[in-house]
Design a protein around this motif. Structure first.
Motif, mmCIF file in Angstrom:
data_model
loop_
_atom_site.group_PDB
_atom_site.id
_atom_site.type_symbol
_atom_site.label_atom_id
_atom_site.label_comp_id
_atom_site.label_asym_id
_atom_site.label_seq_id
_atom_site.Cartn_x
_atom_site.Cartn_y
_atom_site.Cartn_z
ATOM 1 N N ILE A 3 0.835 -1.252 -0.130
ATOM 2 C CA ILE A 3 -0.094 -0.179 0.174
ATOM 3 C C ILE A 3 1.025 1.348 -0.081
ATOM 4 O O ILE A 3 1.734 1.279 0.802
ATOM 5 C CB ILE A 3 -0.982 -0.014 1.253
ATOM 6 C CG1 ILE A 3 -1.881 -1.221 1.397
ATOM 7 C CG2 ILE A 3 -1.780 1.194 1.204
ATOM 8 C CD1 ILE A 3 -2.925 -1.370 0.218
ATOM 9 N N SER A 4 1.008 2.044 -0.879
ATOM 10 C CA SER A 4 1.619 3.278 -1.148
ATOM 11 C C SER A 4 1.284 4.284 -0.241
ATOM 12 O O SER A 4 0.365 4.703 -0.373
ATOM 13 C CB SER A 4 1.643 3.615 -2.625
ATOM 14 O OG SER A 4 2.391 4.986 -2.742
ATOM 15 N N GLN A 9 -2.000 9.351 1.093
ATOM 16 C CA GLN A 9 -1.874 10.737 1.400
ATOM 17 C C GLN A 9 -3.016 11.446 0.550
ATOM 18 O O GLN A 9 -3.824 12.225 1.020
ATOM 19 C CB GLN A 9 -0.964 11.319 1.527
ATOM 20 C CG GLN A 9 -0.596 12.524 2.188
ATOM 21 C CD GLN A 9 -0.691 12.312 3.747
ATOM 22 O OE1 GLN A 9 -0.372 11.388 4.247
ATOM 23 N NE2 GLN A 9 -1.422 13.447 4.606
ATOM 24 N N GLY A 10 -2.784 10.975 -0.866
ATOM 25 C CA GLY A 10 -3.853 11.997 -1.526
ATOM 26 C C GLY A 10 -5.103 11.245 -1.641
ATOM 27 O O GLY A 10 -6.060 12.112 -2.124
ATOM 28 N N HIS A 11 -5.368 10.077 -0.998
ATOM 29 C CA HIS A 11 -6.686 9.844 -0.830
ATOM 30 C C HIS A 11 -7.517 10.411 0.189
ATOM 31 O O HIS A 11 -8.849 10.567 0.333
ATOM 32 C CB HIS A 11 -6.847 8.084 -0.771
ATOM 33 C CG HIS A 11 -8.164 7.561 0.106
ATOM 34 N ND1 HIS A 11 -9.298 7.583 -0.610
ATOM 35 C CD2 HIS A 11 -8.280 7.348 1.335
ATOM 36 C CE1 HIS A 11 -10.252 7.395 -0.090
ATOM 37 N NE2 HIS A 11 -9.469 7.006 1.186
ATOM 38 N N LYS A 12 -6.866 10.936 1.056
ATOM 39 C CA LYS A 12 -7.537 11.462 2.224
ATOM 40 C C LYS A 12 -8.392 12.662 2.256
ATOM 41 O O LYS A 12 -9.287 12.937 3.055
ATOM 42 C CB LYS A 12 -6.423 11.791 3.666
ATOM 43 C CG LYS A 12 -5.629 10.509 4.044
ATOM 44 C CD LYS A 12 -4.841 10.927 4.868
ATOM 45 C CE LYS A 12 -4.010 9.644 5.285
ATOM 46 N NZ LYS A 12 -2.961 9.933 6.460
ATOM 47 N N ALA A 267 -12.191 3.797 -1.070
ATOM 48 C CA ALA A 267 -12.645 2.666 -2.089
ATOM 49 C C ALA A 267 -11.100 2.165 -2.530
ATOM 50 O O ALA A 267 -10.964 1.296 -3.114
ATOM 51 C CB ALA A 267 -13.540 3.157 -3.090
ATOM 52 N N VAL A 268 -10.427 3.220 -2.887
ATOM 53 C CA VAL A 268 -9.068 3.024 -3.378
ATOM 54 C C VAL A 268 -8.044 2.051 -2.748
ATOM 55 O O VAL A 268 -7.163 1.331 -3.256
ATOM 56 C CB VAL A 268 -8.358 4.309 -3.841
ATOM 57 C CG1 VAL A 268 -8.980 5.063 -4.889
ATOM 58 C CG2 VAL A 268 -8.068 5.094 -2.871
ATOM 59 N N ARG A 269 -8.378 1.954 -1.588
ATOM 60 C CA ARG A 269 -7.625 0.960 -0.606
ATOM 61 C C ARG A 269 -8.411 -0.300 0.014
ATOM 62 O O ARG A 269 -7.915 -1.241 -0.346
ATOM 63 C CB ARG A 269 -7.177 1.756 0.744
ATOM 64 C CG ARG A 269 -6.187 0.938 1.606
ATOM 65 C CD ARG A 269 -5.824 1.640 2.844
ATOM 66 N NE ARG A 269 -7.308 1.670 3.594
ATOM 67 C CZ ARG A 269 -7.629 2.327 4.684
ATOM 68 N NH1 ARG A 269 -6.431 2.994 5.615
ATOM 69 N NH2 ARG A 269 -8.679 2.407 5.397
ATOM 70 N N ARG A 388 -0.808 3.188 -11.366
ATOM 71 C CA ARG A 388 -1.472 2.506 -10.277
ATOM 72 C C ARG A 388 -1.917 3.462 -9.188
ATOM 73 O O ARG A 388 -1.422 4.532 -8.795
ATOM 74 C CB ARG A 388 -0.136 1.498 -9.669
ATOM 75 C CG ARG A 388 -0.029 0.590 -10.660
ATOM 76 C CD ARG A 388 1.414 -0.240 -10.234
ATOM 77 N NE ARG A 388 1.529 -1.566 -11.324
ATOM 78 C CZ ARG A 388 1.995 -1.441 -12.548
ATOM 79 N NH1 ARG A 388 2.507 -0.216 -12.921
ATOM 80 N NH2 ARG A 388 2.105 -2.510 -13.171
ATOM 81 N N GLY A 389 -2.706 2.840 -8.435
ATOM 82 C CA GLY A 389 -3.230 3.661 -7.157
ATOM 83 C C GLY A 389 -2.540 3.188 -5.809
ATOM 84 O O GLY A 389 -1.260 2.572 -5.804
ATOM 85 N N PRO A 390 -3.119 3.040 -4.647
ATOM 86 C CA PRO A 390 -2.553 2.804 -3.383
ATOM 87 C C PRO A 390 -2.063 1.470 -3.465
ATOM 88 O O PRO A 390 -1.229 0.960 -2.592
ATOM 89 C CB PRO A 390 -3.683 3.171 -2.522
ATOM 90 C CG PRO A 390 -4.247 4.592 -2.962
ATOM 91 C CD PRO A 390 -4.574 3.751 -4.595
ATOM 92 N N PHE A 391 -3.128 0.557 -3.826
ATOM 93 C CA PHE A 391 -2.727 -0.819 -3.553
ATOM 94 C C PHE A 391 -1.739 -1.490 -5.057
ATOM 95 O O PHE A 391 -2.272 -1.413 -6.069
ATOM 96 C CB PHE A 391 -4.155 -1.811 -3.906
ATOM 97 C CG PHE A 391 -3.967 -3.339 -3.589
ATOM 98 C CD1 PHE A 391 -3.949 -3.802 -2.493
ATOM 99 C CD2 PHE A 391 -3.620 -3.954 -4.692
ATOM 100 C CE1 PHE A 391 -3.736 -5.277 -2.208
ATOM 101 C CE2 PHE A 391 -3.742 -5.427 -4.612
ATOM 102 C CZ PHE A 391 -3.918 -5.998 -3.279
#
Length: 513
Positions: A3-4, A9-12, A267-269, A388-391
């Motif tokens: 998990i990046s 951080q960008g998802h929050k 959702a992204v995580r 790619r996203g966090p995962f």
């Protein structure tokens, strides 16, 4: 798997912002947690329905040895497919799932084509898996009635029972998302503790139990009349590979985590994690169920679909008005009804064919896995489009995707093969015919007319959608300025007297989070 932190951080900020970056507004209530998302996929996989529906098929197509070892092998490769999908889901979290992934991963000039083809294979898979599960439940109810009351239902009566089951599903889907979470809680309990108690009871009450060699080494070929099955006409390996259908059919439907991600927080995580946990959890629970049933055999010789449609309609892939969200139920009711009717129609061939149900399960499995495989393969062919996203799977991503594509290609061929000898109109595997019809329709419709209007997402001019503004203010316009691929997007929600519809912008921007 990783998990990046930077991506997290960008998802929050907001799930809605991320959805807007992909060109959509928040039309569905985002009230689901990781547990709810996991519960949805875990419940749709539903090992008890998959295994029991095809249990007799497995016993006759390879026997206990193929069933037990096949379940392990199939779920091993299914985890590869799931991991590849989870990585894509983290990057592109929309309810369209595979077909929208294909749109975003393809070169811009070919994106609508790939989305159209992927969407139709996913749609037939969703309809077929609903038909398969509900027809299996209808058969189970029929058997229960026979055991308890001596009732012998006809094929038509079983279809009638299935129609009743589908109706209850329509009613369930008309509840708000908030109420459905309690259904999910109950489903998780039934599919874990309930199944565990059932298996323990079966093992405890069995008057005789089979040996380990029977469960893990017994091969049986019941695929032919007069004891001339496919192990004689072809080879035992042919029977074995056909026999893994029971395991692969059980391991479908986990793309629900994608189709429900617009209703899932973080959702992204959380949606990718929920997807993988559902696959792994179902593999463990399914193996326990399968082994318990095999050990408890007494006489072996005697025994031998809605959110994806909502998104596809929203983008114009199926009749456009199916994506309208009912204002009272806060759910795409028309889509639910459309899916139920199509599932019932797909089960009708069982009135004239003893093996039609097995064909339905093959259609469900192949249709869904083809739609899974197209976007996975595109991460290999067009890697520059995959942000790619966090995962993330790190350096193993490419190799996992290759294994996933090879496995999907393998099962696509295998599950179209005939499984009963001799092959007649009653025993023919109609999977290839059904999939050919879908393929001809998808490719033919694209080249003849869909290419003229289908863009992969709804970008119809506003004037074609706006109803007359009423005194009560039923028309509301929501202006939002978000950054999508460096461009300013303009989104709108239209609310009619009974329905609200989100009209996304035409910008095909994509940014890495």
């Amino acid at each position: 798997m990783q998990i990046s932190p930077a991506s997290l951080q960008g998802h929050k900020g907001s799930d809605e912002v991320r959805l807007a970056e992909l060109g959509y507004g928040q039309a569905l209530r985002r009230e689901w947690s990781l547990l709810h998302n996991f519960g949805a996929s875990f419940s749709i996989i539903s090992v008890i329905t998959g295994i029991t529906s095809l249990f007799s098929y497995g016993l006759n197509t390879g026997g206990p040895g193929v069933m037990s070892w096949g379940f392990i092998v199939v779920n091993f490769f299914t985890l590869f497919v799931g991991a590849s999908m989870a990585e894509i889901l983290s990057a592109i979290p929309t309810s369209g799932g595979p077909y929208f992934w294909a749109y975003m991963l393809a070169p811009q000039q070919h994106a609508p084509f790939y989305a159209w083809i992927t969407g139709w294979f996913n749609l037939i898979g969703q309809i077929a898996v609903t038909a398969g599960v509900d027809f299996g439940l209808a058969k189970f109810i029929s058997v229960t009635a026979h055991v308890c009351r001596g009732y012998n239902p006809s094929a038509g009566a079983t279809i009638g029972i299935m129609a009743g089951v589908l109706f209850t599903h329509v009613l369930a889907n008309m509840f708000s998302v908030r109420n459905l979470r309690y259904v999910i809680y109950g489903s998780i309990m039934l599919n874990t503790l309930g199944i565990a108690c059932l298996c323990i009871a079966v093992l405890a009450t069995a008057s005789n139990r089979q040996t380990a060699s029977f469960v893990f080494a017994k091969f049986f070929d019941g695929t032919g009349a007069d004891d001339v099955g496919w192990s004689i006409r072809a080879s035992p390996a042919y029977v074995a590979v056909c026999g893994i259908l029971i395991a692969q059919y059980t391991s479908v439907g986990y793309d629900a985590s994608a189709h429900l991600c617009e209703e899932t927080r973080k959702a992204v995580r959380d949606a990718p994690i929920a997807m993988l946990c559902a696959i792994a959890g179902s593999a463990v629970m399914g193996f326990f169920v399968l082994v318990a049933l095999l050990f408890s055999i007494q006489d072996f010789e005697r025994m031998s679909n809605s959110r994806m449609m909502f998104a596809f309609a929203r983008d114009g892939g199926i009749p456009h008005r199916l994506h309208i969200i009912d204002r009272h139920f806060k759910a795409p009711v028309r889509t639910v009804l459309f899916g139920a009717i199509c599932s019932l129609l797909l089960a009708l061939p069982s009135l004239g064919s003893a093996v039609a149900f097995y064909g339905t399960t093959s259609i469900a499995t192949i249709g869904l896995y083809i739609s899974y495989g197209i976007p996975i393969s595109m991460t290999l062919v067009y890697p520059y489009n995959f942000k790619r996203g966090p995962f993330q799977l790190g350096g193993a991503s490419k190799y996992i995707a290759v294994v996933s594509c090879l496995w999907i290609g393998f099962i696509t061929v295998v599950f179209c093969l005939p499984t009963f000898n001799p092959v007649t109109s009653q025993t023919f595997n109609y999977t290839s015919v059904a999939l050919s019809i879908v393929g001809i329709w998808a490719f033919g419709s694209w080249f003849f007319w869909a290419n003229k209007w289908f863009t992969g997402r709804s970008d119809t001019p506003e004037s074609n959608h706006e109803p007359a503004e009423s005194p009560s203010g039923n028309l509301h316009r929501l202006q939002s300025a978000q950054i999508a691929g460096g461009k300013k997007i303009d989104s709108k929600i239209t609310v009619s007297h009974d329905f609200e519809v989100y009209h996304p912008p035409s910008t095909r921007g994509f940014t890495e989070i």
